[in-house]
Write a protein that holds these residues in place. Structure first.
Motif, PDB file in Angstrom:
ATOM      1  N   UNK A 104      12.635  -3.171  -0.957  1.00  0.00           N
ATOM      2  CA  UNK A 104      12.348  -4.073   0.154  1.00  0.00           C
ATOM      3  C   UNK A 104      12.512  -3.381   1.497  1.00  0.00           C
ATOM      4  N   UNK A 105      13.640  -2.725   1.670  1.00  0.00           N
ATOM      5  CA  UNK A 105      13.897  -2.049   2.948  1.00  0.00           C
ATOM      6  C   UNK A 105      12.901  -0.930   3.220  1.00  0.00           C
ATOM      7  N   UNK A 106      12.420  -0.297   2.156  1.00  0.00           N
ATOM      8  CA  UNK A 106      11.472   0.787   2.323  1.00  0.00           C
ATOM      9  C   UNK A 106      10.039   0.317   2.511  1.00  0.00           C
ATOM     10  N   UNK A 107       9.837  -0.995   2.493  1.00  0.00           N
ATOM     11  CA  UNK A 107       8.484  -1.521   2.625  1.00  0.00           C
ATOM     12  C   UNK A 107       7.583  -1.114   1.480  1.00  0.00           C
ATOM     13  N   UNK A 143      -1.074 -10.674  -0.857  1.00  0.00           N
ATOM     14  CA  UNK A 143       0.382 -10.498  -0.936  1.00  0.00           C
ATOM     15  C   UNK A 143       1.006 -10.501   0.455  1.00  0.00           C
ATOM     16  N   UNK A 144       0.350  -9.850   1.411  1.00  0.00           N
ATOM     17  CA  UNK A 144       0.843  -9.823   2.790  1.00  0.00           C
ATOM     18  C   UNK A 144       0.935 -11.245   3.346  1.00  0.00           C
ATOM     19  N   UNK A 145      -0.106 -12.034   3.108  1.00  0.00           N
ATOM     20  CA  UNK A 145      -0.127 -13.409   3.622  1.00  0.00           C
ATOM     21  C   UNK A 145       0.985 -14.242   2.999  1.00  0.00           C
ATOM     22  N   UNK A 146       1.224 -14.052   1.700  1.00  0.00           N
ATOM     23  CA  UNK A 146       2.282 -14.825   1.037  1.00  0.00           C
ATOM     24  C   UNK A 146       3.652 -14.434   1.585  1.00  0.00           C
ATOM     25  N   UNK A 147       3.881 -13.141   1.763  1.00  0.00           N
ATOM     26  CA  UNK A 147       5.162 -12.696   2.301  1.00  0.00           C
ATOM     27  C   UNK A 147       5.361 -13.212   3.720  1.00  0.00           C
ATOM     28  N   UNK A 148       4.332 -13.076   4.559  1.00  0.00           N
ATOM     29  CA  UNK A 148       4.433 -13.513   5.953  1.00  0.00           C
ATOM     30  C   UNK A 148       4.683 -15.011   6.063  1.00  0.00           C
ATOM     31  N   UNK A 196       0.812  -1.219   0.000  1.00  0.00           N
ATOM     32  CA  UNK A 196       0.000   0.000   0.000  1.00  0.00           C
ATOM     33  C   UNK A 196       0.847   1.271   0.000  1.00  0.00           C
ATOM     34  N   UNK A 197       1.945   1.264   0.743  1.00  0.00           N
ATOM     35  CA  UNK A 197       2.835   2.432   0.747  1.00  0.00           C
ATOM     36  C   UNK A 197       3.458   2.632  -0.627  1.00  0.00           C
ATOM     37  N   UNK A 198       3.887   1.527  -1.236  1.00  0.00           N
ATOM     38  CA  UNK A 198       4.466   1.615  -2.572  1.00  0.00           C
ATOM     39  C   UNK A 198       3.457   2.065  -3.616  1.00  0.00           C
ATOM     40  N   UNK A 199       2.221   1.557  -3.496  1.00  0.00           N
ATOM     41  CA  UNK A 199       1.179   1.961  -4.453  1.00  0.00           C
ATOM     42  C   UNK A 199       0.845   3.444  -4.323  1.00  0.00           C
ATOM     43  N   UNK A 200       0.818   3.940  -3.087  1.00  0.00           N
ATOM     44  CA  UNK A 200       0.549   5.363  -2.893  1.00  0.00           C
ATOM     45  C   UNK A 200       1.648   6.200  -3.538  1.00  0.00           C
ATOM     46  N   UNK A 201       2.890   5.752  -3.392  1.00  0.00           N
ATOM     47  CA  UNK A 201       4.013   6.460  -4.003  1.00  0.00           C
ATOM     48  C   UNK A 201       3.933   6.378  -5.525  1.00  0.00           C
TER      49      UNK A 201
END
Length: 442
Positions: free
Chosen positions: A329-332, A419-424, A303-308
């Motif tokens: 990755x580091x920037x989430x 995506x969150x679930x897959x990453x986690x 979501x942060x990346x999409x907003x950017x």
């Protein structure tokens, strides 16, 4: 009872059958497949390290089979039944797309597999749009369109029966699966005979070409089937050499060292002969709707990346969005799948700090492929191929997600949650494999 055919296998059979049918109906689609195959082979040959990364992540094995299609249905009943049909193939509605503010009188979802393993086996997806009749301003034309749609059934009796069988029994055996594919294929087939008069068709086109495409035919015919390329800029440049005229610009993000989200290009819709019913037999005409499309898929953004990204898109300046995997990755800003390396498995981990484990070479981070769609790009592709000007003022209404989900008969899933679930899950599995235990960050 015979053993059930796995939903992934039914999906693969249907995708292959649909591709063969569409190739017969739209010969340039075969040229697109050849073009994409040639470009992908060149990219892989020129970048062995990249090819190895794709192979390790499972992306390479699915590449040649990957397709996304698009259909447009006219009623809530049609949407609900197509959702049930896709469920037989292990495909779930993901995300809600309201295209009306961009001047396209539909709202949509994408039916696709959601389990990472199912995506790796066959990531076939269908962008399915539901016509919004309420956006037809002419009340008489709106009622005529509604009555026309109410008279048709886009599914064969056999398809309906087999969908019900799968739901009741929990699956389909081999014979039933083959019949299901054949019966459902009829829903996606092109029909050159219109179900409305030439005059009604002209009035529907005047309201919006997409309205005419949905209302005027016996079924929703697949209007494009899209292969995935590893270099869409090369594909765009090579299309004219194959006798294909591409649209002027590629939809989506600019070319980057680290591809993100989705980039798409297409060739103009075909002019296809159709016959209109009349009191004296039939009247010849033409219809433009079906087209060819190529896509390049990059990394899914958080979501942060999409907003950017959205901010960069509005400003037409992407300099603030890092073009480096580790920075993303580091920037989430992007979603990643983690896995232990052989080095990590062979050595005793002395820290549970993820960044340190990656720096030590104990853990590998792989970007998760974006499996979904961008509303702006979808609208751009629709408009360019339908020859329709944007009518944002006329269609700038509030999103109708609740109404769409009611028509569908179920809620759509949130792509970000997937995506969150897959990453986690990948992080938990990786730390466990390394003999570590640490709660996944919220």
């Amino acid at each position: 009872m015979s053993a059930f055919v796995h939903s992934d296998e039914i999906r693969s059979r249907f995708s292959a059958a649909l591709s063969a049918m569409y190739r017969a109906e739209v010969p340039q689609y075969g040229e697109l497949l050849s073009l994409v195959a040639d470009i992908n082979a060149r990219v892989l040959e020129a970048d062995p390290a990249g090819a190895n990364r794709l192979a390790n992540s499972g992306e390479l094995s699915r590449l040649s089979e990957e397709r996304h299609g698009a259909i447009r249905v006219g009623t809530a009943d049609e949407l609900a039944m197509i959702g049930r049909a896709f469920a037989v193939m292990g495909m779930t509605p993901v995300s809600y797309y309201n295209l009306a503010p961009a001047g396209v009188p539909v709202h949509s979802t994408a039916f696709r597999p959601v389990d990472p393993g199912a995506l790796a086996r066959n990531p076939f997806r269908v962008f399915c749009s539901l016509l919004r009749l309420e956006l037809i301003e002419d009340a008489a034309l709106r009622e005529e369109a509604a009555q026309t749609l109410a008279r048709r059934d886009i599914f064969t009796a056999g398809a309906r029966e087999l969908i019900a069988t799968a739901e009741t029994n929990g699956g389909l055996n081999a014979d039933q699966a083959d019949r299901f594919v054949a019966e459902l294929l009829e829903t996606f087939r092109w029909h050159a005979e219109a179900t409305v008069s030439a005059d009604t068709y002209a009035r529907l086109v005047a309201a919006h070409r997409l309205i005419a495409d949905v209302v005027s035919f016996k079924g929703p015919h697949i209007n494009h089937l899209t292969p995935r390329t590893l270099d869409i800029d090369a594909a765009q440049a090579a299309m004219p050499e194959r006798g294909i005229t591409p649209k002027e610009t590629i939809e989506g993000p600019p070319a980057r060292a680290c591809p993100i989200l989705l980039r798409q290009t297409s060739f103009k819709a075909l002019e296809e002969a159709i016959a209109f019913p009349s009191g004296e037999g039939a009247v010849a005409g033409v219809h433009t709707a079906r087209f060819g499309e190529i896509e390049q898929r990059g990394c899914a953004l958080t979501p942060t990346g999409r907003a950017l990204y959205d901010e960069a898109l509005a400003k037409k300046d992407f300099s603030a969005l890092p073009d480096d995997w580790e920075a993303l990755r580091r920037g989430g800003l992007a979603w990643f799948r983690y896995r232990p390396t052989l080095k990590g498995l062979a050595e005793r981990a002395e820290t549970d700090d993820l960044d340190a484990l990656i720096a030590q070479g104990a853990v590998m981070a792989e970007p998760i492929t974006y499996e979904d769609f961008l509303p702006v790009s979808a609208a751009g592709i629709f408009q360019s191929n339908l020859g329709a000007e944007a009518r944002a003022a006329a269609y700038a209404v509030d999103p109708a997600k609740a109404e769409f989900e009611q028509a569908l008969g179920r809620p759509v899933l949130d792509e970000m949650a997937l995506y969150q679930a897959e990453q986690d899950a990948s992080l938990t599995e990786t730390l466990t494999a390394l003999g570590l235990s640490r709660s996944v960050p919220a």
